[in-house]
Design an enzyme around this catalytic site. Sequence first.
Site, PDB file in Angstrom:
ATOM      1  N   GLY A 150      73.565  60.245  69.940  1.00 48.80           N
ATOM      2  CA  GLY A 150      74.646  60.767  70.894  1.00 48.80           C
ATOM      3  C   GLY A 150      75.748  61.464  70.329  1.00 48.80           C
ATOM      4  O   GLY A 150      75.697  62.115  68.961  1.00 48.80           O
ATOM      5  N   ARG A 151      76.812  61.512  70.837  1.00 49.17           N
ATOM      6  CA  ARG A 151      78.114  61.841  70.435  1.00 49.17           C
ATOM      7  C   ARG A 151      78.698  61.258  69.305  1.00 49.17           C
ATOM      8  O   ARG A 151      78.793  62.168  68.038  1.00 49.17           O
ATOM      9  CB  ARG A 151      79.249  61.961  71.577  1.00 49.17           C
ATOM     10  CG  ARG A 151      78.977  62.743  72.711  1.00 49.17           C
ATOM     11  CD  ARG A 151      79.875  62.428  73.871  1.00 49.17           C
ATOM     12  NE  ARG A 151      79.556  61.366  74.334  1.00 49.17           N
ATOM     13  CZ  ARG A 151      79.125  60.932  75.597  1.00 49.17           C
ATOM     14  NH1 ARG A 151      79.152  61.721  76.555  1.00 49.17           N
ATOM     15  NH2 ARG A 151      78.963  59.684  76.026  1.00 49.17           N
ATOM     16  N   ILE A 202      77.467  49.329  65.402  1.00 50.08           N
ATOM     17  CA  ILE A 202      78.719  49.763  65.841  1.00 50.08           C
ATOM     18  C   ILE A 202      78.616  50.211  67.502  1.00 50.08           C
ATOM     19  O   ILE A 202      79.412  50.525  68.119  1.00 50.08           O
ATOM     20  CB  ILE A 202      79.412  51.051  65.223  1.00 50.08           C
ATOM     21  CG1 ILE A 202      78.422  52.210  65.154  1.00 50.08           C
ATOM     22  CG2 ILE A 202      79.868  50.527  63.832  1.00 50.08           C
ATOM     23  CD1 ILE A 202      78.601  53.016  66.372  1.00 50.08           C
ATOM     24  N   ARG A 221      76.740  48.159  70.435  1.00 42.31           N
ATOM     25  CA  ARG A 221      77.045  46.860  71.270  1.00 42.31           C
ATOM     26  C   ARG A 221      76.295  45.724  70.698  1.00 42.31           C
ATOM     27  O   ARG A 221      75.133  45.843  70.337  1.00 42.31           O
ATOM     28  CB  ARG A 221      76.651  47.053  72.861  1.00 42.31           C
ATOM     29  CG  ARG A 221      77.582  47.941  73.592  1.00 42.31           C
ATOM     30  CD  ARG A 221      78.961  47.502  73.842  1.00 42.31           C
ATOM     31  NE  ARG A 221      79.824  48.091  74.581  1.00 42.31           N
ATOM     32  CZ  ARG A 221      80.772  49.091  74.229  1.00 42.31           C
ATOM     33  NH1 ARG A 221      80.792  49.207  72.766  1.00 42.31           N
ATOM     34  NH2 ARG A 221      81.623  49.749  74.953  1.00 42.31           N
ATOM     35  N   GLU A 273      81.608  38.120  72.101  1.00 39.95           N
ATOM     36  CA  GLU A 273      82.951  38.311  71.309  1.00 39.95           C
ATOM     37  C   GLU A 273      84.163  37.756  72.173  1.00 39.95           C
ATOM     38  O   GLU A 273      84.009  37.650  73.427  1.00 39.95           O
ATOM     39  CB  GLU A 273      83.259  39.919  71.710  1.00 39.95           C
ATOM     40  CG  GLU A 273      82.038  40.733  70.881  1.00 39.95           C
ATOM     41  CD  GLU A 273      82.287  42.131  70.975  1.00 39.95           C
ATOM     42  OE1 GLU A 273      83.304  42.649  71.624  1.00 39.95           O
ATOM     43  OE2 GLU A 273      81.405  42.945  70.340  1.00 39.95           O
ATOM     44  N   HIS A 306      85.448  44.397  66.393  1.00 38.02           N
ATOM     45  CA  HIS A 306      85.169  45.431  67.510  1.00 38.02           C
ATOM     46  C   HIS A 306      86.343  46.539  67.763  1.00 38.02           C
ATOM     47  O   HIS A 306      86.855  46.571  68.490  1.00 38.02           O
ATOM     48  CB  HIS A 306      85.058  44.907  68.946  1.00 38.02           C
ATOM     49  CG  HIS A 306      84.517  46.119  69.944  1.00 38.02           C
ATOM     50  ND1 HIS A 306      83.597  45.546  70.972  1.00 38.02           N
ATOM     51  CD2 HIS A 306      84.379  47.330  70.001  1.00 38.02           C
ATOM     52  CE1 HIS A 306      83.332  46.476  71.749  1.00 38.02           C
ATOM     53  NE2 HIS A 306      83.715  47.672  71.180  1.00 38.02           N
ATOM     54  N   GLY A 353      85.898  50.059  66.583  1.00 37.40           N
ATOM     55  CA  GLY A 353      85.315  51.329  66.179  1.00 37.40           C
ATOM     56  C   GLY A 353      86.397  52.137  66.772  1.00 37.40           C
ATOM     57  O   GLY A 353      86.821  53.274  65.939  1.00 37.40           O
TER      58      GLY A 353
HETATM   59  P1  NAP Z   1      76.082  59.218  74.111  1.00 40.68           P
HETATM   60  O1  NAP Z   1      76.560  60.334  73.679  1.00 40.68           O
HETATM   61  O2  NAP Z   1      75.602  58.850  75.355  1.00 40.68           O
HETATM   62  O3  NAP Z   1      75.048  58.836  73.031  1.00 40.68           O
HETATM   63  C1  NAP Z   1      73.920  57.690  73.364  1.00 40.68           C
HETATM   64  C2  NAP Z   1      72.538  58.006  72.467  1.00 40.68           C
HETATM   65  O4  NAP Z   1      71.941  56.712  72.712  1.00 40.68           O
HETATM   66  C3  NAP Z   1      72.004  59.014  72.991  1.00 40.68           C
HETATM   67  O5  NAP Z   1      71.578  59.924  71.944  1.00 40.68           O
HETATM   68  C4  NAP Z   1      70.735  58.527  73.563  1.00 40.68           C
HETATM   69  O6  NAP Z   1      69.639  59.346  73.407  1.00 40.68           O
HETATM   70  C5  NAP Z   1      70.408  57.146  72.900  1.00 40.68           C
HETATM   71  N1  NAP Z   1      70.085  56.073  74.087  1.00 40.68           N
HETATM   72  C6  NAP Z   1      70.592  56.034  75.427  1.00 40.68           C
HETATM   73  N2  NAP Z   1      69.609  55.075  75.876  1.00 40.68           N
HETATM   74  C7  NAP Z   1      68.761  54.619  74.937  1.00 40.68           C
HETATM   75  C8  NAP Z   1      67.717  53.820  74.982  1.00 40.68           C
HETATM   76  N3  NAP Z   1      67.470  53.054  75.800  1.00 40.68           N
HETATM   77  N4  NAP Z   1      67.043  53.888  73.805  1.00 40.68           N
HETATM   78  C9  NAP Z   1      67.334  54.431  72.453  1.00 40.68           C
HETATM   79  N5  NAP Z   1      68.199  55.301  72.620  1.00 40.68           N
HETATM   80  C10 NAP Z   1      68.913  55.653  73.709  1.00 40.68           C
HETATM   81  O7  NAP Z   1      77.171  57.980  73.504  1.00 40.68           O
HETATM   82  P2  NAP Z   1      78.178  57.991  72.601  1.00 40.68           P
HETATM   83  O8  NAP Z   1      79.355  58.580  73.131  1.00 40.68           O
HETATM   84  O9  NAP Z   1      77.523  58.311  71.620  1.00 40.68           O
HETATM   85  O10 NAP Z   1      78.420  56.315  72.579  1.00 40.68           O
HETATM   86  C11 NAP Z   1      77.293  55.373  72.086  1.00 40.68           C
HETATM   87  C12 NAP Z   1      77.780  53.954  72.240  1.00 40.68           C
HETATM   88  O11 NAP Z   1      78.584  53.691  70.954  1.00 40.68           O
HETATM   89  C13 NAP Z   1      78.511  53.639  73.329  1.00 40.68           C
HETATM   90  O12 NAP Z   1      77.829  53.491  74.537  1.00 40.68           O
HETATM   91  C14 NAP Z   1      79.262  52.287  72.929  1.00 40.68           C
HETATM   92  O13 NAP Z   1      78.266  51.384  73.391  1.00 40.68           O
HETATM   93  C15 NAP Z   1      79.230  52.557  71.605  1.00 40.68           C
HETATM   94  N6  NAP Z   1      80.462  52.510  71.084  1.00 40.68           N
HETATM   95  C16 NAP Z   1      81.044  51.429  70.257  1.00 40.68           C
HETATM   96  C17 NAP Z   1      82.404  51.633  69.977  1.00 40.68           C
HETATM   97  C18 NAP Z   1      83.042  50.385  68.979  1.00 40.68           C
HETATM   98  O14 NAP Z   1      84.138  50.128  69.016  1.00 40.68           O
HETATM   99  N7  NAP Z   1      82.014  49.796  68.208  1.00 40.68           N
HETATM  100  C19 NAP Z   1      83.219  52.500  70.346  1.00 40.68           C
HETATM  101  C20 NAP Z   1      82.896  53.514  71.121  1.00 40.68           C
HETATM  102  C21 NAP Z   1      81.453  53.567  71.508  1.00 40.68           C
HETATM  103  P3  NAP Z   1      68.406  59.521  74.542  1.00 40.68           P
HETATM  104  O15 NAP Z   1      69.123  59.770  75.934  1.00 40.68           O
HETATM  105  O16 NAP Z   1      67.541  60.693  74.016  1.00 40.68           O
HETATM  106  O17 NAP Z   1      67.718  58.126  74.382  1.00 40.68           O
END
Ligand code: NAP
Length: 322
Positions: free
Chosen positions: A159-160, A235, A237, A266, A284, A286
């Site tokens: 994703g993003r 990174i 969840r 956590e 945590h 990120g």
């Molecule tokens: P995003 O743009 O919505 O991207 C999520 C990606 O995950 C999409 O490519 C989606 O592709 C895939 N996905 C969603 N559901 C899925 C499933 N059931 N099985 C497999 N793939 C799946 O979100 P983002 O902005 O990149 O953020 C992603 C995540 O990073 C957040 O939701 C958060 O949990 C985590 N994060 C962590 C930190 C930290 O501090 N460590 C900080 C920010 C975010 P498809 O729809 O094609 O499946």
Amino acid sequence: MSDRDNNPVDLNLPPVLCIGDFPANANALVQARLAPVTLADIDRDDALRERIGAIVTRSNYDIDIALIERLPSLKIIATSGVGFDRIPVEFARERGIVVANTPDLLNAAVAELTIGLMLALLRQLPRADSFVRSGAWSKGAFALGTSLASKRVGIIGMGRIGKEIARRLAPFDVEIAYYGRTRQALSHESFAHPQALARWSDILIAACPGGSDTRHLVDASVLDALGAQGILVNIARGSVVDEEALVQALERKSIAGAALDVFEHEPLEASALCTFDNVVLSPHIGSATHETRLAMAQLTIDNVVSFFAKGKAITPVVSTNR
Ligand code: NAP
């Protein structure tokens, strides 16, 4: 922006409830713009509780159904963070309550941390630092590390954030592939199952959302497929990785190591994960840079202000499922 714009009364906002705390610089902004009340305030003032129109929070706090049910005037839940796995989004939607998050502006910080964690593990940076500080260097050379160059990096969740990680990894001269529910128009190879991606990968990065749909997506079978030379970076969840299976894989040496920013529980305390030399841990963090957290708080405020001024949040959560 004028002082008048900064005044929550002049903005004509209903009372705002803050759940959890913001870092100091972000908190100053939230206080100045929204003058939020706390749970303790609404617990002792029923009339105030009934007028709460917005919740502001951060993605590591739970917003439960019982709280939403106590707030009859609630119109928007604005979370500072991109993950919304701790908010009952469908329940809120059924009640006509908008949920808004802060996507995109944390991509760079999370991608930077991901690459930092990966390099810290491959080059054993935490141990190398202790090695120098403790004086052990004078007694012999430090153990060799592993190169990132030429490795295959698999990303679960392109994703993003996943794309930002891939973009920033390109100069390291790695091959990149991904797994997601949808095949995207990207030049990277995609795999139809996390196991297949893990089998292909030297380094497997989890970057998908948390929640029930992705719970234990990285399980024992995926770790087995990653193999004895493979490393896991999470990174996303904590819920995405079966932590018990991960500990077993590390004990059996059936994977080479792990770099983890997120955990099933956590804050992480007294976990077997803390006992392995080939595991790098971060609490945590990120998105935890001054610049990013301030920008996230600003967008959280703007979501609330925009909702009450124009009837629309700037970055509402569009859907939890497809
Ligand atoms: P995003 O743009 O919505 O991207 C999520 C990606 O995950 C999409 O490519 C989606 O592709 C895939 N996905 C969603 N559901 C899925 C499933 N059931 N099985 C497999 N793939 C799946 O979100 P983002 O902005 O990149 O953020 C992603 C995540 O990073 C957040 O939701 C958060 O949990 C985590 N994060 C962590 C930190 C930290 O501090 N460590 C900080 C920010 C975010 P498809 O729809 O094609 O499946």
